[in-house]
Design a protein around this motif. Structure first.
Motif, PDB file in Angstrom:
ATOM      1  N   VAL A  32      34.049 -11.128  20.333  1.00  0.00           N
ATOM      2  CA  VAL A  32      32.882 -10.928  19.478  1.00  0.00           C
ATOM      3  C   VAL A  32      33.215 -11.212  18.020  1.00  0.00           C
ATOM      4  O   VAL A  32      32.354 -11.671  17.252  1.00  0.00           O
ATOM      5  N   GLN A  33      34.447 -10.992  17.606  1.00  0.00           N
ATOM      6  CA  GLN A  33      34.845 -11.376  16.250  1.00  0.00           C
ATOM      7  C   GLN A  33      34.734 -12.883  16.076  1.00  0.00           C
ATOM      8  O   GLN A  33      34.236 -13.364  15.058  1.00  0.00           O
ATOM      9  N   LEU A  34      35.181 -13.634  17.077  1.00  0.00           N
ATOM     10  CA  LEU A  34      35.106 -15.090  16.979  1.00  0.00           C
ATOM     11  C   LEU A  34      33.648 -15.544  16.938  1.00  0.00           C
ATOM     12  O   LEU A  34      33.278 -16.434  16.161  1.00  0.00           O
ATOM     13  N   LEU A  35      32.804 -14.931  17.776  1.00  0.00           N
ATOM     14  CA  LEU A  35      31.371 -15.244  17.742  1.00  0.00           C
ATOM     15  C   LEU A  35      30.796 -15.006  16.358  1.00  0.00           C
ATOM     16  O   LEU A  35      30.047 -15.839  15.819  1.00  0.00           O
ATOM     17  N   ASN A  36      31.162 -13.903  15.752  1.00  0.00           N
ATOM     18  CA  ASN A  36      30.586 -13.576  14.444  1.00  0.00           C
ATOM     19  C   ASN A  36      31.137 -14.464  13.329  1.00  0.00           C
ATOM     20  O   ASN A  36      30.451 -14.680  12.322  1.00  0.00           O
ATOM     21  N   VAL A  37      32.342 -14.997  13.491  1.00  0.00           N
ATOM     22  CA  VAL A  37      32.826 -15.990  12.537  1.00  0.00           C
ATOM     23  C   VAL A  37      31.985 -17.265  12.648  1.00  0.00           C
ATOM     24  O   VAL A  37      31.625 -17.874  11.631  1.00  0.00           O
ATOM     25  N   LEU A  38      31.648 -17.673  13.874  1.00  0.00           N
ATOM     26  CA  LEU A  38      30.785 -18.842  14.050  1.00  0.00           C
ATOM     27  C   LEU A  38      29.412 -18.603  13.424  1.00  0.00           C
ATOM     28  O   LEU A  38      28.841 -19.503  12.795  1.00  0.00           O
ATOM     29  N   GLU A  39      28.890 -17.391  13.580  1.00  0.00           N
ATOM     30  CA  GLU A  39      27.600 -17.063  12.960  1.00  0.00           C
ATOM     31  C   GLU A  39      27.719 -17.101  11.435  1.00  0.00           C
ATOM     32  O   GLU A  39      26.832 -17.613  10.741  1.00  0.00           O
ATOM     33  N   TRP A  40      28.820 -16.570  10.909  1.00  0.00           N
ATOM     34  CA  TRP A  40      29.028 -16.582   9.450  1.00  0.00           C
ATOM     35  C   TRP A  40      29.130 -18.008   8.929  1.00  0.00           C
ATOM     36  O   TRP A  40      28.531 -18.357   7.905  1.00  0.00           O
ATOM     37  N   ALA A  41      29.894 -18.859   9.621  1.00  0.00           N
ATOM     38  CA  ALA A  41      30.043 -20.251   9.196  1.00  0.00           C
ATOM     39  C   ALA A  41      28.701 -20.974   9.211  1.00  0.00           C
ATOM     40  O   ALA A  41      28.383 -21.744   8.302  1.00  0.00           O
ATOM     41  N   HIS A  42      27.904 -20.712  10.238  1.00  0.00           N
ATOM     42  CA  HIS A  42      26.575 -21.330  10.327  1.00  0.00           C
ATOM     43  C   HIS A  42      25.685 -20.852   9.184  1.00  0.00           C
ATOM     44  O   HIS A  42      25.011 -21.647   8.525  1.00  0.00           O
ATOM     45  N   ALA A  43      25.692 -19.551   8.926  1.00  0.00           N
ATOM     46  CA  ALA A  43      24.827 -18.989   7.881  1.00  0.00           C
ATOM     47  C   ALA A  43      25.212 -19.495   6.497  1.00  0.00           C
ATOM     48  O   ALA A  43      24.364 -19.609   5.612  1.00  0.00           O
ATOM     49  N   HIS A  44      26.486 -19.805   6.290  1.00  0.00           N
ATOM     50  CA  HIS A  44      26.956 -20.262   4.985  1.00  0.00           C
ATOM     51  C   HIS A  44      27.072 -21.780   4.885  1.00  0.00           C
ATOM     52  O   HIS A  44      27.606 -22.297   3.901  1.00  0.00           O
ATOM     53  N   MET A 136      35.580 -18.616  24.102  1.00  0.00           N
ATOM     54  CA  MET A 136      35.016 -18.720  22.756  1.00  0.00           C
ATOM     55  C   MET A 136      35.744 -19.778  21.935  1.00  0.00           C
ATOM     56  O   MET A 136      35.136 -20.469  21.112  1.00  0.00           O
ATOM     57  N   ALA A 137      37.057 -19.927  22.154  1.00  0.00           N
ATOM     58  CA  ALA A 137      37.801 -20.967  21.458  1.00  0.00           C
ATOM     59  C   ALA A 137      37.276 -22.351  21.847  1.00  0.00           C
ATOM     60  O   ALA A 137      37.183 -23.257  21.008  1.00  0.00           O
ATOM     61  N   GLU A 138      36.912 -22.519  23.120  1.00  0.00           N
ATOM     62  CA  GLU A 138      36.324 -23.780  23.557  1.00  0.00           C
ATOM     63  C   GLU A 138      35.005 -24.050  22.830  1.00  0.00           C
ATOM     64  O   GLU A 138      34.734 -25.181  22.400  1.00  0.00           O
ATOM     65  N   LEU A 139      34.191 -23.008  22.716  1.00  0.00           N
ATOM     66  CA  LEU A 139      32.918 -23.177  22.003  1.00  0.00           C
ATOM     67  C   LEU A 139      33.150 -23.573  20.549  1.00  0.00           C
ATOM     68  O   LEU A 139      32.460 -24.438  20.008  1.00  0.00           O
ATOM     69  N   ALA A 140      34.114 -22.920  19.919  1.00  0.00           N
ATOM     70  CA  ALA A 140      34.411 -23.236  18.515  1.00  0.00           C
ATOM     71  C   ALA A 140      34.878 -24.684  18.378  1.00  0.00           C
ATOM     72  O   ALA A 140      34.489 -25.392  17.442  1.00  0.00           O
ATOM     73  N   ARG A 141      35.720 -25.142  19.299  1.00  0.00           N
ATOM     74  CA  ARG A 141      36.157 -26.533  19.260  1.00  0.00           C
ATOM     75  C   ARG A 141      34.998 -27.483  19.530  1.00  0.00           C
ATOM     76  O   ARG A 141      34.915 -28.570  18.949  1.00  0.00           O
ATOM     77  N   LEU A 198      37.368 -12.625   0.189  1.00  0.00           N
ATOM     78  CA  LEU A 198      37.660 -11.954   1.446  1.00  0.00           C
ATOM     79  C   LEU A 198      36.339 -11.639   2.144  1.00  0.00           C
ATOM     80  O   LEU A 198      35.390 -11.159   1.504  1.00  0.00           O
ATOM     81  N   VAL A 199      36.278 -11.911   3.434  1.00  0.00           N
ATOM     82  CA  VAL A 199      35.062 -11.696   4.217  1.00  0.00           C
ATOM     83  C   VAL A 199      35.412 -10.871   5.441  1.00  0.00           C
ATOM     84  O   VAL A 199      36.376 -11.171   6.150  1.00  0.00           O
ATOM     85  N   VAL A 200      34.628  -9.833   5.699  1.00  0.00           N
ATOM     86  CA  VAL A 200      34.768  -9.030   6.917  1.00  0.00           C
ATOM     87  C   VAL A 200      33.534  -9.283   7.770  1.00  0.00           C
ATOM     88  O   VAL A 200      32.409  -9.003   7.345  1.00  0.00           O
ATOM     89  N   VAL A 201      33.727  -9.853   8.968  1.00  0.00           N
ATOM     90  CA  VAL A 201      32.620 -10.028   9.910  1.00  0.00           C
ATOM     91  C   VAL A 201      32.648  -8.873  10.898  1.00  0.00           C
ATOM     92  O   VAL A 201      33.643  -8.170  11.032  1.00  0.00           O
ATOM     93  N   ASP A 202      31.541  -8.712  11.600  1.00  0.00           N
ATOM     94  CA  ASP A 202      31.411  -7.577  12.504  1.00  0.00           C
ATOM     95  C   ASP A 202      32.504  -7.540  13.564  1.00  0.00           C
ATOM     96  O   ASP A 202      32.835  -8.553  14.172  1.00  0.00           O
ATOM     97  N   ASP A 203      33.014  -6.346  13.790  1.00  0.00           N
ATOM     98  CA  ASP A 203      33.813  -6.041  14.972  1.00  0.00           C
ATOM     99  C   ASP A 203      33.134  -4.882  15.677  1.00  0.00           C
ATOM    100  O   ASP A 203      33.739  -3.866  15.983  1.00  0.00           O
ATOM    101  N   GLY A 204      31.834  -5.021  15.845  1.00  0.00           N
ATOM    102  CA  GLY A 204      31.069  -3.968  16.494  1.00  0.00           C
ATOM    103  C   GLY A 204      30.764  -2.820  15.550  1.00  0.00           C
ATOM    104  O   GLY A 204      30.768  -2.957  14.322  1.00  0.00           O
ATOM    105  N   THR A 205      30.536  -1.659  16.149  1.00  0.00           N
ATOM    106  CA  THR A 205      30.143  -0.492  15.372  1.00  0.00           C
ATOM    107  C   THR A 205      31.252  -0.024  14.436  1.00  0.00           C
ATOM    108  O   THR A 205      30.991   0.745  13.507  1.00  0.00           O
ATOM    109  N   ALA A 206      32.490  -0.490  14.663  1.00  0.00           N
ATOM    110  CA  ALA A 206      33.586  -0.121  13.760  1.00  0.00           C
ATOM    111  C   ALA A 206      33.314  -0.585  12.334  1.00  0.00           C
ATOM    112  O   ALA A 206      33.830   0.000  11.376  1.00  0.00           O
TER     113      ALA A 206
END
Length: 437
Positions: A32-44, A136-141, A198-206
């Motif tokens: 889910v961290q990797l997913l949220n990095v992809l979302e962050w990259a898309h949003a930016h 998820m690594a495959e999706l990122a590639r 520095l950017v912190v993307v979601d790691d869930g409710t943490a």
């Protein structure tokens, strides 16, 4: 005059007037961290190259055996959960598998062409997590990003080799993105980098707890461990953790440090100077779906038993009662749920246990998915309504009754779980099952 003075007559990239490329390193330890990095990259607008980048450091070659990750327990196999769908050659299939960029993302021009994002996977040892990370690594590639796979926990010397191999890139990076600021690995890497962004993307409710602790000036402690005594390893690592926490505080001075939190969680007390950006799962919705809906209900599992927060017998009884009340037929397991627990759950409840090979947000968006999805307090009660926006799926959340908590659960547990449920938007709350003593 010398070209160094910036006069006319300079040659090379500087003559275009464009800023130098921005180098971004993103460290992830969960799917889910990797997913949220992809979302962050898309949003930016960090557009990738439009083609799979050459892999480094281990890649995501054909995944078999312990890393396979997907499938269901005693049921229909990986496709039961609407898995990734795989061709004989191991590639992803589906409506968007051949797309080089996420829907709506800028092509490799402007800021996207200047910004270079490298995803660094600090691989865990858990087979289910590794399997999902491979997918998820495959999706990122597929999106054109470079992915560097590090066997960061592959033996006693692995941390030294990993950190040594990353030191140069860390010191050159302009921006560092991380998914888990509580991670000792990430905290150690933060003490090495000179990045000003520095950017912190979601790691869930943490993420909710991280932002709250940062705002209150507290040391960084995971919520389910809060209130317990610090162990020897905690005390030994305390100076590193404190240094990392200081790095995560914005500095508005000259050449200062900017901190962003990219989150789908409700952030109620953002620290001064921290930029909070909402994650609406735009990339997920553009890339997948809409899903086909089944007529029944699906349950979403949690690892609260594995973390020692909820009693195992009480949890199984609650799952049984929820399945009967909502007519559920499938149980989507959390990646950290134990095989023994899931086997017992399947036998005692009759539910088909599905171990997804991608984060649930992607599984649900791809479909098929039930018209009702029932979850205990967890990240998905915040993320699924966003990922499934525009569909007819109803997300419901079941409160954790205080009587289900173990004697050793953190004093913070009841309040934290209640807050996860109470702050969820666009969900229906359902009462926890009344269980016999």
């Amino acid at each position: 005059m010398s070209p160094r003075a910036g006069t006319t007559g300079t040659t090379g990239p500087a003559s275009t007037g464009s800023p130098p490329p921005t180098s971004t390193l993103a460290f992830v330890e969960s799917p889910v961290q990797l997913l949220n990095v992809l979302e962050w990259a898309h949003a930016h607008g960090l557009a990738a190259g439009g083609r799979p980048a050459a892999g480094t450091g281990g890649g995501s070659e054909g995944v078999t055996g312990a890393d396979a990750g997907g499938g269901s327990v005693g049921a229909r196999g990986a496709d039961a959960g609407g898995g990734t769908g795989r061709t004989a050659g191991g590639g992803l299939t589906g409506p968007s598998a051949d797309r080089g960029t996420a829907g709506g993302a800028p092509e490799a021009a402007g800021a996207g062409a200047r910004d270079r994002l490298t995803l660094v996977v600090l691989s865990p040892t858990d087979p289910m997590t590794r399997g999902q990370l491979r997918r998820m690594a495959e999706l990122a590639r597929d999106e054109g990003y470079e992915v560097r796979w590090e066997e960061a926990r592959g033996g006693a010397t692995a941390p030294f080799q990993t950190i040594g191999g990353l030191t140069g890139a860390l010191r050159r990076a302009d921006r560092v993105v991380m998914g888990d600021p509580f991670s000792r690995y990430v905290q150690l890497l933060l003490t090495i980098t000179r990045a000003r962004d520095l950017v912190v993307v979601d790691d869930g409710t943490a993420t909710m707890e991280f932002v709250a602790q940062l705002a209150r000036g507290e040391r960084l402690v995971r919520w389910h461990r809060k209130g317990g005594r610090a162990g020897p390893r905690d005390l030994l690592f305390a100076p590193v953790s404190a240094a990392a926490r200081r790095r995560l505080v914005p500095d508005s001075g000259r050449g200062g440090r900017r901190v962003e939190v990219f989150s789908s969680m409700p952030i109620e007390e953002a620290p001064d100077g921290v930029t909070v950006t909402a994650n609406h799962f735009v990339w997920t919705r553009a890339r997948f779906g809409p899903p086909r809906l089944t007529g029944g209900a699906d349950l979403v599992g949690t690892s609260l038993v594995e973390t020692g927060v909820v009693d195992g017998d009480r949890y199984l009884a609650a799952v049984r009662a929820l399945a009967a009340a909502h007519g559920a037929t499938r149980y989507f397991a959390h990646r950290r749920e134990s095989a023994d627990k899931l086997h017992r759950l399947a036998v005692e409840t009759g539910l088909e246990v599905v171990r997804p090979e991608l984060p649930l947000e992607l599984i649900a968006r791809r479909g098929p998915i039930g018209r009702t999805v029932v979850s205990f307090p967890s990240t998905v009660v915040h993320t699924l309504p966003l990922a499934l926006a525009g569909t007819d799926v109803r997300v419901a959340v079941c409160d954790i009754d205080p009587s289900w908590l173990t004697a050793t659960a953190s004093p913070r547990a009841e309040g934290f779980l209640s807050g996860v449920t109470g702050t969820a938007r666009d969900v229906q709350r359902v009462a926890g099952a009344v269980l016999p003593d």
